[in-house]
Design an enzyme around this catalytic site. Structure first.
Site, PDB file in Angstrom:
ATOM      1  N   GLU A 262       0.869  -1.180   0.000  1.00 26.53           N
ATOM      2  CA  GLU A 262       0.000   0.000   0.000  1.00 26.53           C
ATOM      3  C   GLU A 262       0.900   1.222   0.000  1.00 26.53           C
ATOM      4  OE1 GLU A 262      -3.055  -0.163  -0.427  1.00 26.53           O
ATOM      5  OE2 GLU A 262      -3.677  -2.165   0.210  1.00 26.53           O
ATOM      6  N   CYS A 296      -2.365   8.860   2.423  1.00 27.91           N
ATOM      7  CA  CYS A 296      -2.119   8.334   1.089  1.00 27.91           C
ATOM      8  C   CYS A 296      -3.297   8.611   0.169  1.00 27.91           C
ATOM      9  CB  CYS A 296      -1.819   6.836   1.128  1.00 27.91           C
ATOM     10  SG  CYS A 296      -3.068   5.868   1.991  1.00 27.91           S
TER      11      CYS A 296
END
Length: 519
Positions: A262, A296
């Protein structure tokens, strides 16, 4: 609660060992942890040595050998109790997230709620680890598919979600029958120690080996490298930068291990002429300013049609001027500090680069100083006009700078504006990253184009809501330089298990597949 009360309520001391395998240990270097709120020291964590790391992984493997024999619904019961204990500690743990990472109080509490929610999800999942049955081509045979526990799962988490990312992985890994070894960011290890203490209490109360949820606080070059090379760990789930993820993927792949990556995002919102700007504005604000743009999934780019650009810019600039910036522990604050001086400097550098490339700063990007902003990590969020091909726009700046990128013709007819979606999608997809995306439109054709195979190339694509704030029920992750991994909901649990196909012959003969005759 003040700092000492927060630490006391979570069982944290002034100096805390950063290794846990059922017992606390650490004899490595000491990490003093400052708060980005004002730069003062919170407490310290002692890092583990490589020898201590090896001991911890060995113990985690022993815990796995026992844990995998526990029926999955019983494993779910342990995770249910973990979720309940997190509920009891939500206020203190959320406050520690704010204190150590700098996100505002509501977001700190929200991150702990995310942990609770994924525990609830995992409890239900513990009774739904389904395989398949398949028709055999051979008479009096049956075929089926089973899912078995995998082993020790390594979890590498980033500073910006110091506890939620652990829970996404550990709750699912646990109900799937695995043990975990957690390497948190060295910038936010206190929250990791606190959570590990909570998990250890739950295990001890149920006569479960506490090494099920193990911890290793250490730096990347020693402990991180040792983990990704470690053949005792069949799966490494890593959250962080694309640079870090490429290293993890390369090393783990070379030993034929598995990785869930990720990584970075460069998330955009497309705003069409058919957008409801009253709905669009708060979504952009939360996406671009929430957590001081240190998510993110933070909104980095606004791809707006020429016919509505001026109006959207006017509203955004005015709204940015009203953002309450200050101590993240105070009620009413909407944006706290950046993590450290490096993050502040990254924002300043991005401003210079976008102007040098031909862009224009519309507002913000200044360092805030004075008694109200101690520690030197407070800034005003920045809006810049830019073009997508600028080098700085192609990279993720982990700081609050938002790029406004125009598409389409100001004088386009409604039909022409819809046709210009192709240009918007080209701009949208023309970055290396592919995590989260969104479109604001009340036109069905635009929305469906965005969600189609010709539309967003991201792992997350939203209509009429922003890029941030994913729910735990859906699989979370992205494509391209974002790494391709998936965590949390849907069928992401399968990554934590090994698949096995079974064929049973209940006849008195031995027919071969594909009609082969042998002998």
């Amino acid at each position: 609660m003040n700092t000492q009360q927060i630490l006391d309520s979570l069982g944290l001391d002034d100096v805390n060992p950063g290794g846990f395998d059922g017992e606390w240990m650490a004899s490595g270097e000491l990490l003093d942890i400052p708060t980005p709120v004002d730069g003062t020291r919170i407490a310290a964590v002692r890092q583990v040595t490589e020898a201590e790391y090896d001991r911890i992984v060995d113990r985690a493997h022993e815990a796995f050998l026992q844990w995998r024999t526990v029926p999955a619904p019983r494993r779910g019961e342990i995770v249910r109790q973990l979720g309940n204990r997190l509920r009891e500690k939500k206020e203190a743990l959320g406050a520690l997230v704010t204190l150590e990472m700098g996100k505002i109080r509501a977001e700190g509490q929200g991150e702990v709620q995310e942990m609770i929610d994924i525990c609830d999800f995992a409890v239900g999942l513990s009774r739904q680890l389904y395989g398949l049955t398949m028709a055999s081509e051979r008479q009096d045979h049956h075929m089926r598919e089973q899912w078995h526990p995998l082993g020790v799962v390594g979890i590498i988490s980033a500073f910006n979600f110091p506890v939620a990312v652990w829970s996404w992985n550990s709750a699912l890994a646990a109900v799937c029958g695995n043990s975990t070894v957690w390497k948190p960011s060295e910038r936010t290890p206190l929250t990791a120690v606190a959570v590990t203490k909570i998990a250890a209490e739950v295990c001890a109360e149920n006569d479960i080996d506490p090494a099920l949820f193990s911890l290793v606080v250490g730096d990347g070059p020693s402990i991180g490298e040792r983990m990704i090379h470690d053949r005792r760990i069949p799966l490494v789930s890593a959250t962080g930068s694309t640079r870090m993820g490429k290293r993890v993927g390369e090393v783990v792949g070379a030993r034929l291990g598995r990785s869930i990556l990720e990584l970075g995002g460069n998330n955009a919102i497309i705003v069409t002429p058919n957008a409801n700007l009253d709905l669009t504005l708060p979504a952009i604000l939360f996406g671009s300013v929430g957590t001081a743009a240190q998510r993110c999934t933070s909104t980095r780019r606004i791809i707006v049609h020429a016919s509505v650009r001026e109006e959207l810019e006017r509203r955004l600039v005015r709204a940015y001027g009203d953002i309450a910036i200050g101590n993240p522990l105070d009620e009413g604050t909407l944006m706290g500090p950046l993590l450290d001086e490096t993050a502040v400097q990254n924002l300043m550098d991005a401003k210079e680069k976008v102007v040098a490339a031909g862009g224009e700063i519309l507002c913000g990007g200044e360092r805030l100083e004075g008694d109200e902003y101690p520690g030197g990590r407070y800034v005003t969020p920045c809006i810049a006009r830019a073009e997508n091909h600028f080098d700085i726009v192609q990279h993720e700046t982990f700081a609050p700078i938002l790029y406004i990128i125009e598409y389409g013709s100001k004088d386009a007819t409604p039909a022409e504006a819809i046709a210009e979606m192709e240009e918007a999608m080209r701009i949208h997809n023309d970055v290396p990253q592919g995590l989260s995306s969104a479109i604001f439109t009340d036109h069905m054709r635009e929305a469906e184009y965005f969600l189609s195979h010709r539309g967003s190339d991201c792992g997350i694509a939203n209509v009429n809501l922003g890029t941030s704030g994913a729910e735990i029920g859906g699989a979370f992750g992205g494509e391209k330089d974002t790494g391709g991994g998936r965590e949390s909901g849907s069928d992401a649990w399968k990554a934590y298990m090994r698949r096995q196909t079974n064929t049973v012959n209940w006849s008195t003969s031995l027919p071969l597949a594909q009609g082969i005759e042998f002998g």
